[in-house]
Design a protein around this motif. Structure first.
Motif, PDB file in Angstrom:
ATOM      1  N   PRO A  97       0.827  -1.223   0.113  1.00 23.82           N
ATOM      2  CA  PRO A  97       0.015  -0.894  -0.157  1.00 23.82           C
ATOM      3  C   PRO A  97       1.334   1.313   0.068  1.00 23.82           C
ATOM      4  O   PRO A  97       0.331   2.171  -0.719  1.00 23.82           O
ATOM      5  N   THR A  98       2.423   1.659   0.632  1.00 22.47           N
ATOM      6  CA  THR A  98       2.157   2.608   0.682  1.00 22.47           C
ATOM      7  C   THR A  98       3.524   3.213  -0.491  1.00 22.47           C
ATOM      8  O   THR A  98       4.228   4.013  -0.706  1.00 22.47           O
ATOM      9  N   LEU A  99       3.874   2.299  -1.847  1.00 16.82           N
ATOM     10  CA  LEU A  99       3.682   2.197  -3.015  1.00 16.82           C
ATOM     11  C   LEU A  99       2.766   3.628  -3.489  1.00 16.82           C
ATOM     12  O   LEU A  99       3.149   4.824  -4.228  1.00 16.82           O
ATOM     13  N   PHE A 100       1.533   3.534  -2.855  1.00 14.59           N
ATOM     14  CA  PHE A 100       1.147   4.656  -2.994  1.00 14.59           C
ATOM     15  C   PHE A 100       0.635   5.642  -1.357  1.00 14.59           C
ATOM     16  O   PHE A 100      -0.716   6.020  -1.622  1.00 14.59           O
ATOM     17  N   LYS A 101       1.615   6.439  -1.185  1.00 12.61           N
ATOM     18  CA  LYS A 101       1.626   6.928   0.360  1.00 12.61           C
ATOM     19  C   LYS A 101       0.643   7.770   0.155  1.00 12.61           C
ATOM     20  O   LYS A 101       0.190   8.346   1.754  1.00 12.61           O
ATOM     21  N   THR A 102       0.865   8.647  -0.788  1.00 15.18           N
ATOM     22  CA  THR A 102       0.371  10.035  -0.272  1.00 15.18           C
ATOM     23  C   THR A 102      -1.554   9.683  -0.961  1.00 15.18           C
ATOM     24  O   THR A 102      -2.211  10.533   0.564  1.00 15.18           O
ATOM     25  N   GLN A 103      -1.645   9.065  -0.915  1.00 19.41           N
ATOM     26  CA  GLN A 103      -2.756   8.272  -1.449  1.00 19.41           C
ATOM     27  C   GLN A 103      -3.430   8.245   0.213  1.00 19.41           C
ATOM     28  O   GLN A 103      -4.573   8.528   0.569  1.00 19.41           O
ATOM     29  N   LEU A 104      -2.458   6.941   0.408  1.00 19.45           N
ATOM     30  CA  LEU A 104      -3.188   6.260   1.394  1.00 19.45           C
ATOM     31  C   LEU A 104      -3.054   7.041   2.332  1.00 19.45           C
ATOM     32  O   LEU A 104      -4.235   6.913   3.848  1.00 19.45           O
ATOM     33  N   PHE A 105      -2.204   8.071   2.877  1.00 16.29           N
ATOM     34  CA  PHE A 105      -2.191   8.807   4.312  1.00 16.29           C
ATOM     35  C   PHE A 105      -3.838   9.580   4.384  1.00 16.29           C
ATOM     36  O   PHE A 105      -3.924  10.151   5.205  1.00 16.29           O
ATOM     37  N   GLU A 106      -3.635  10.123   3.178  1.00 16.99           N
ATOM     38  CA  GLU A 106      -5.196  11.342   2.804  1.00 16.99           C
ATOM     39  C   GLU A 106      -6.210  10.111   3.170  1.00 16.99           C
ATOM     40  O   GLU A 106      -7.355  11.063   3.811  1.00 16.99           O
ATOM     41  N   PHE A 107      -6.586   8.920   2.165  1.00 16.22           N
ATOM     42  CA  PHE A 107      -7.666   8.218   2.879  1.00 16.22           C
ATOM     43  C   PHE A 107      -7.741   8.344   4.437  1.00 16.22           C
ATOM     44  O   PHE A 107      -8.840   8.637   4.632  1.00 16.22           O
ATOM     45  N   LEU A 108      -6.364   7.738   4.999  1.00 12.73           N
ATOM     46  CA  LEU A 108      -6.382   7.517   6.163  1.00 12.73           C
ATOM     47  C   LEU A 108      -7.135   8.818   7.046  1.00 12.73           C
ATOM     48  O   LEU A 108      -7.965   8.891   7.731  1.00 12.73           O
ATOM     49  N   GLY A 109      -6.748   9.862   6.614  1.00  9.51           N
ATOM     50  CA  GLY A 109      -6.879  10.976   7.295  1.00  9.51           C
ATOM     51  C   GLY A 109      -8.121  11.342   7.493  1.00  9.51           C
ATOM     52  O   GLY A 109      -8.868  12.115   8.384  1.00  9.51           O
ATOM     53  N   ARG A 110      -9.221  10.960   5.885  1.00  8.63           N
ATOM     54  CA  ARG A 110     -10.346  11.612   6.084  1.00  8.63           C
ATOM     55  C   ARG A 110     -11.114  10.688   6.562  1.00  8.63           C
ATOM     56  O   ARG A 110     -12.222  11.556   7.019  1.00  8.63           O
ATOM     57  N   ILE A 111     -11.138   9.376   6.313  1.00 18.26           N
ATOM     58  CA  ILE A 111     -12.151   8.691   6.741  1.00 18.26           C
ATOM     59  C   ILE A 111     -12.012   9.304   8.590  1.00 18.26           C
ATOM     60  O   ILE A 111     -13.020   8.493   9.171  1.00 18.26           O
ATOM     61  N   LEU A 112     -10.882   8.808   9.218  1.00 18.32           N
ATOM     62  CA  LEU A 112     -10.726   9.278  10.794  1.00 18.32           C
ATOM     63  C   LEU A 112     -11.207  10.546  11.012  1.00 18.32           C
ATOM     64  O   LEU A 112     -11.439  10.973  12.150  1.00 18.32           O
ATOM     65  N   ASP A 113     -11.078  11.058  10.251  1.00 15.60           N
ATOM     66  CA  ASP A 113     -11.686  13.031  10.794  1.00 15.60           C
ATOM     67  C   ASP A 113     -13.137  12.611  10.215  1.00 15.60           C
ATOM     68  O   ASP A 113     -14.015  13.012  11.724  1.00 15.60           O
ATOM     69  N   ASN A 114     -13.895  11.566   9.681  1.00 13.47           N
ATOM     70  CA  ASN A 114     -15.169  11.651   9.716  1.00 13.47           C
ATOM     71  C   ASN A 114     -15.997  11.032  10.103  1.00 13.47           C
ATOM     72  O   ASN A 114     -16.965  10.569  10.796  1.00 13.47           O
ATOM     73  N   ARG A 115     -15.378   9.912  10.359  1.00 11.84           N
ATOM     74  CA  ARG A 115     -16.227   8.804  11.173  1.00 11.84           C
ATOM     75  C   ARG A 115     -15.267   8.283  12.829  1.00 11.84           C
ATOM     76  O   ARG A 115     -13.892   7.509  12.520  1.00 11.84           O
ATOM     77  N   ALA A 116     -15.482   8.963  13.326  1.00 14.58           N
ATOM     78  CA  ALA A 116     -14.926   8.657  15.192  1.00 14.58           C
ATOM     79  C   ALA A 116     -14.668   7.560  15.365  1.00 14.58           C
ATOM     80  O   ALA A 116     -13.941   6.854  16.420  1.00 14.58           O
ATOM     81  N   ASP A 117     -15.658   6.708  14.953  1.00 14.89           N
ATOM     82  CA  ASP A 117     -15.365   5.163  15.549  1.00 14.89           C
ATOM     83  C   ASP A 117     -14.741   3.853  14.698  1.00 14.89           C
ATOM     84  O   ASP A 117     -14.413   3.036  15.735  1.00 14.89           O
ATOM     85  N   LEU A 118     -14.070   4.521  13.619  1.00 18.60           N
ATOM     86  CA  LEU A 118     -13.471   3.597  13.013  1.00 18.60           C
ATOM     87  C   LEU A 118     -12.106   3.508  13.096  1.00 18.60           C
ATOM     88  O   LEU A 118     -11.784   4.455  13.371  1.00 18.60           O
ATOM     89  N   ILE A 134       2.083  11.412   8.394  1.00 18.41           N
ATOM     90  CA  ILE A 134       1.804  10.018   9.605  1.00 18.41           C
ATOM     91  C   ILE A 134       0.653  11.282  10.738  1.00 18.41           C
ATOM     92  O   ILE A 134      -0.379  10.809  11.711  1.00 18.41           O
ATOM     93  N   ARG A 135       1.297  12.160  11.628  1.00 14.73           N
ATOM     94  CA  ARG A 135       1.089  12.935  12.486  1.00 14.73           C
ATOM     95  C   ARG A 135      -0.357  12.694  11.991  1.00 14.73           C
ATOM     96  O   ARG A 135      -1.091  13.343  13.834  1.00 14.73           O
ATOM     97  N   ARG A 136      -0.299  13.718  11.549  1.00 13.75           N
ATOM     98  CA  ARG A 136      -1.912  14.611  11.323  1.00 13.75           C
ATOM     99  C   ARG A 136      -2.837  13.072  10.713  1.00 13.75           C
ATOM    100  O   ARG A 136      -4.016  13.912  11.024  1.00 13.75           O
ATOM    101  N   ILE A 137      -2.567  11.722  11.424  1.00 13.91           N
ATOM    102  CA  ILE A 137      -3.545  10.854  11.379  1.00 13.91           C
ATOM    103  C   ILE A 137      -3.636  11.104  12.983  1.00 13.91           C
ATOM    104  O   ILE A 137      -2.858  10.009  13.902  1.00 13.91           O
ATOM    105  N   ASP A 138      -4.836   9.712  12.362  1.00  9.07           N
ATOM    106  CA  ASP A 138      -5.522   9.601  14.592  1.00  9.07           C
ATOM    107  C   ASP A 138      -4.315   8.311  14.407  1.00  9.07           C
ATOM    108  O   ASP A 138      -4.085   7.048  14.682  1.00  9.07           O
ATOM    109  N   ARG A 139      -2.757   8.484  15.330  1.00 13.55           N
ATOM    110  CA  ARG A 139      -2.409   6.775  15.534  1.00 13.55           C
ATOM    111  C   ARG A 139      -2.488   6.308  16.247  1.00 13.55           C
ATOM    112  O   ARG A 139      -2.702   4.798  16.253  1.00 13.55           O
ATOM    113  N   GLY A 140      -3.843   6.294  17.244  1.00 12.39           N
ATOM    114  CA  GLY A 140      -4.038   4.992  18.473  1.00 12.39           C
ATOM    115  C   GLY A 140      -5.156   4.397  17.645  1.00 12.39           C
ATOM    116  O   GLY A 140      -5.872   4.109  17.842  1.00 12.39           O
ATOM    117  N   ARG A 141      -5.902   4.453  16.114  1.00 11.81           N
ATOM    118  CA  ARG A 141      -7.110   4.423  15.698  1.00 11.81           C
ATOM    119  C   ARG A 141      -6.412   3.771  14.694  1.00 11.81           C
ATOM    120  O   ARG A 141      -6.789   2.980  13.635  1.00 11.81           O
TER     121      ARG A 141
END
Length: 365
Positions: free
Chosen positions: A140-161, A180-187
């Protein structure tokens, strides 16, 4: 096996994401725009209607797909069950490309890549409450820019996931720190493989010179970032005898990891091609596994056995072998019917060979 791809008919030109719902008529006013509601069931299939247009599901009981999130490909007449509402084993395959060629890889890499992140984002936002979603490949990290943005948006919009991301750990660098720091690392848990303390053994297994050195650098980086790491070691003949040395290294140098998982390999992909030279029969050689578990756990690090049928594990270690084989590829042998621990056991991979595998197994009475 549980089907992950089902037949559909839909009047559309492009792929789209929907969630199947079996609401009663009076509840349909609460449907999400991506929902399609069951209208009728007949011999020709299950008919659904919604803002995405009508679709028909073929060859499967609609009660078995109620709440599932599908990626419908109308031109092919198929739909992938991206999120199964009744399952704890939902994984999104974001790419089939990889920068390693592991000897036991169950998903051999391919050269082509189709960007499905927009569809995956929609699907994740439709997932049931509290879902943990796996991210896998390829790498997945071959496309890490898309991956980080994907994780960030989902975690920002769904606090339960939450997410569990499988990665070989080769592609992180200092420029990724802010993302990576912008991503909720606890989830987010990063599942990263380390196969041996011996660099030569690790590099041979993954088919990439210098991979061991790069991996240790990036594990240190993930530590500094406070990321949750699940270290993974597939047990094989080339690395089995060195498992205690790896355990000592983990205990002394990598105490920040969340979990160490010792894993049995799958008889599929490259694993099937190399099975007879790689498979390590832990049912008859558990000593190195047990000593390694004991050492790491004595230092306060969680360590577990993944993909180990309980009958192949000594009684004193069975509590460390949870049912980790995904439900869609899990199977039980004929003799499992009389086993008192079947309900707790993860069983076998559907493709585990009957004539070349564990030498010591059988129903536990």
């Amino acid at each position: 096996m549980i089907p992950l791809r089902i037949k559909v008919e839909a009047n559309a030109d492009q792929p789209f994401v929907v969630r199947l719902r079996s609401f009663e008529a009076e509840a349909r006013e609460h449907l999400n725009p991506f929902d399609v509601a069951l209208e009728r069931v007949g011999p020709e299939g299950a008919h659904y209607v919604g803002e995405r247009g009508p679709i028909r599901i073929l060859g499967i009981d609609p009660s078995k797909v109620d709440g599932d999130v599908l990626l419908v490909n109308p031109r092919r007449g198929t739909a992938d069950r991206l999120i199964r509402s009744s399952s704890h084993h939902n994984t999104l395959l974001v790419t089939e490309r990889c920068d390693q060629v592991c000897l036991m890889c169950s998903q051999p890499p391919k050269k082509h890549h189709i960007d499905l992140f927009p569809y995956f984002e929609t699907a994740a936002l439709l997932a049931p409450e509290g879902t943990t979603i796996g991210i896998s490949g390829g790498e997945p990290t071959l496309f890490k820019t898309q991956l980080f943005e994907f994780l960030g948006r989902i975690l920002d919009n769904r606090a339960d996931l939450s997410f569990h991301v499988l990665t070989n750990g080769q592609n992180f660098d200092l420029d990724d720190c802010e993302a990576i720091r912008r991503i909720d690392r606890g989830r987010v848990v990063w599942g990263i493989p380390l196969y041996s303390r011996d660099a030569a053994v690790h590099d041979e297994i993954v088919g990439k010179a210098g991979a061991h050195e790069r991996l240790l650098e990036n594990l240190a980086l993930m530590c500094r970032l406070g990321a949750q790491v699940e270290l993974r070691t597939v047990l094989m003949r080339p690395n089995a005898c060195g498992l205690p040395q790896l355990a000592r290294f983990i205990a002394s140098t990598l105490p920040f990891i969340r979990t160490w998982a010792i894993m049995q390999m799958e008889n599929i992909g490259f694993g099937r091609m190399n099975w007879k030279t790689l498979f390590y029969d832990s049912s008859e050689g558990f000593d190195v596994v047990g000593r390694s578990l004991d050492l790491v756990r004595s230092r306060g690090i969680d360590a577990w056995l993944y993909n180990f049928p309980l009958c192949t594990v000594p009684e004193g270690y069975r509590h460390l072998a949870p049912a980790t084989i995904s439900d869609w590829k899990r199977a039980y042998r004929g003799e499992c019917g009389g086993c008192k621990l079947k309900a707790e056991c993860g069983g076998f991979f559907e493709w585990h060979p009957a004539n070349h595998g564990y030498g010591n197994l059988g129903a536990i009475q």
